[in-house]
Design a protein around this motif. Sequence first.
Motif, short mmCIF file in Angstrom:
data_model
loop_
_atom_site.label_atom_id
_atom_site.label_comp_id
_atom_site.label_asym_id
_atom_site.label_seq_id
_atom_site.Cartn_x
_atom_site.Cartn_y
_atom_site.Cartn_z
N THR A 72 -28.17 34.36 3.70
CA THR A 72 -27.75 35.17 4.84
C THR A 72 -28.88 36.14 5.20
OG1 THR A 72 -26.84 37.04 3.60
CG2 THR A 72 -25.42 35.10 3.88
N SER A 73 -28.70 36.86 6.27
CA SER A 73 -29.69 37.87 6.66
C SER A 73 -29.45 39.20 5.97
CB SER A 73 -29.66 38.08 8.18
OG SER A 73 -28.38 38.50 8.60
N ASN A 86 -32.36 40.61 4.07
CA ASN A 86 -33.65 40.67 4.77
C ASN A 86 -34.23 42.09 4.73
OD1 ASN A 86 -33.48 38.01 5.35
ND2 ASN A 86 -33.37 38.22 7.56
N SER A 102 -37.57 30.57 8.75
CA SER A 102 -36.29 31.04 9.27
C SER A 102 -36.17 32.56 9.19
CB SER A 102 -35.13 30.39 8.50
OG SER A 102 -35.07 29.01 8.76
N ILE A 103 -36.65 33.12 8.09
CA ILE A 103 -36.62 34.58 7.92
C ILE A 103 -37.45 35.26 9.00
CG2 ILE A 103 -37.28 36.50 6.42
CD1 ILE A 103 -36.84 34.54 4.06
N GLU A 109 -35.70 35.18 12.26
CA GLU A 109 -34.64 36.19 12.31
C GLU A 109 -35.21 37.57 12.64
OE1 GLU A 109 -31.49 36.32 9.35
OE2 GLU A 109 -32.18 34.39 8.58
N ASP A 110 -36.28 37.92 11.93
CA ASP A 110 -36.90 39.23 12.13
C ASP A 110 -37.45 39.36 13.55
OD1 ASP A 110 -36.31 39.91 9.55
OD2 ASP A 110 -38.32 39.49 8.76
N THR A 160 -36.59 37.66 16.26
CA THR A 160 -35.51 37.66 17.25
C THR A 160 -34.87 39.04 17.35
OG1 THR A 160 -35.06 35.32 16.83
CG2 THR A 160 -33.33 36.58 17.93
N ALA A 161 -34.59 39.64 16.19
CA ALA A 161 -33.96 40.96 16.18
C ALA A 161 -34.88 42.00 16.81
CB ALA A 161 -33.62 41.36 14.75
N ASN A 210 -29.51 41.06 19.75
CA ASN A 210 -28.48 40.14 19.28
C ASN A 210 -27.57 39.65 20.41
OD1 ASN A 210 -29.20 40.32 16.47
ND2 ASN A 210 -28.34 42.37 16.48
N THR A 270 -25.90 34.15 19.00
CA THR A 270 -26.03 33.86 17.57
C THR A 270 -27.03 32.72 17.40
OG1 THR A 270 -23.73 34.48 17.22
CG2 THR A 270 -24.80 33.23 15.47
N TYR A 311 -31.00 29.38 13.44
CA TYR A 311 -32.35 29.48 12.89
C TYR A 311 -32.82 28.19 12.21
CZ TYR A 311 -31.88 34.45 13.82
OH TYR A 311 -31.68 35.66 14.43
#
Length: 284
Positions: free
Chosen positions: A115-116, A119, A187-188, A191-192, A194-195, A200, A203, A206
Motif C-alpha cells: 500500500t502507499s 511511502n 510504482s512507488i 505514486e509520489d 502523481t500526488a 488525488n 484512483t 499504478y
Amino acid sequence: MNRSSYILIGNKLKWIRELLLLTTKEVSELSTIPATTLRRIEHGDKTSIEKWIDKLCYLYQINKAKIYDAQYSIPNWKILRRNVLVEHRSNILYLKYINKKPFPRKAIEFRVMQTSFINSYKNTSEIRAFLQKTYNWTFSYEAIIMALDSLAEENLIEVENVKVNPRCYRRTRKKNNNILSKLSLVSIKLEDLTALELGNSVTPAYDRMTAMLLILNNEVISRGNLYEKINYTNAYKNHKRSLKILENLKLVEQTEEKPNSSKQKYRITSKGRELLNSSGIYSK
C-alpha cells in the motif's frame, strides 16, 4: 529462452506465492510438488519450471502465457487472493493456509508495503495499529520492531534516524537488483509523482501504469494495442486511471499532433526514461 528469462519466471512465481502469504511447505502440500523442487523453481531452474509450471499456475490462478511474458506485471494481492478463493473455495486446506495470520515480517512486507501507507515515515505504533485496523492482526510491539529492523537490514525499508526513538520507517528509495523490486520501485515513484503534480483527482492504477511504461520503453504503439498487451479494457474510466495520468505527468506522449488521428500512437518521453533509469531499469 535464456537463463535470465527463467530467473525472472522463478522470481514471479515466488512473488505470487509470497503475496498469497503461502510458505513453500504449504504450496508443496497443496500441489504435491516437493519443497526442494519449489525452491529450484523459484531460483529459475529451467527443467523444474517446465515440468511443474502448469500445476503452479492452476494453484495460483495465473495464466501461464503471462508468466512467460517478460513485460507482464503481477496483479496486486487482492486480485490474486480473490481469483484463488473463487477457484479453490471448496479446498479446505487451501482456505486454512490462505486465511492464516502470517508472521509479522510477512504481514509488513506483503501487506503493509503493498500500500502507499508506508511511502512516508511511520513509527512502530502506527504500523502496528494499521495492521490491527486493516487486517485484524494483532502483534506485539516488540515483534513489529524486530520485523521492521529485519526489513531495514535488507534495504527494503529505511529508518529516518537510527538515533531517535521511537524509530520511523518508510519504504526504501534505494535501488534493488531484483527485477520485481525494481518494478515495485517504479510504482512507488509513480505514486509520489502523481500526488506531487496531480493530487488525488482519480484512483490511479499504478501496476497498469508501470506495465505501460515498460512496454513503451521498447516500442511505439497504439492505445488499443497497448491496453491489449496488459490485458486491460480500453475504456474511458481505465484510460483516466492509467495512460491519461502518464500523459499528464509527461512520462509518455502522443506521436501525432491531432489527438484523434488514425495514425495516433504513444511513446515514452525522456522524463519517462529517467524514471525507469532511476528505478534501476535500463531504458532504450
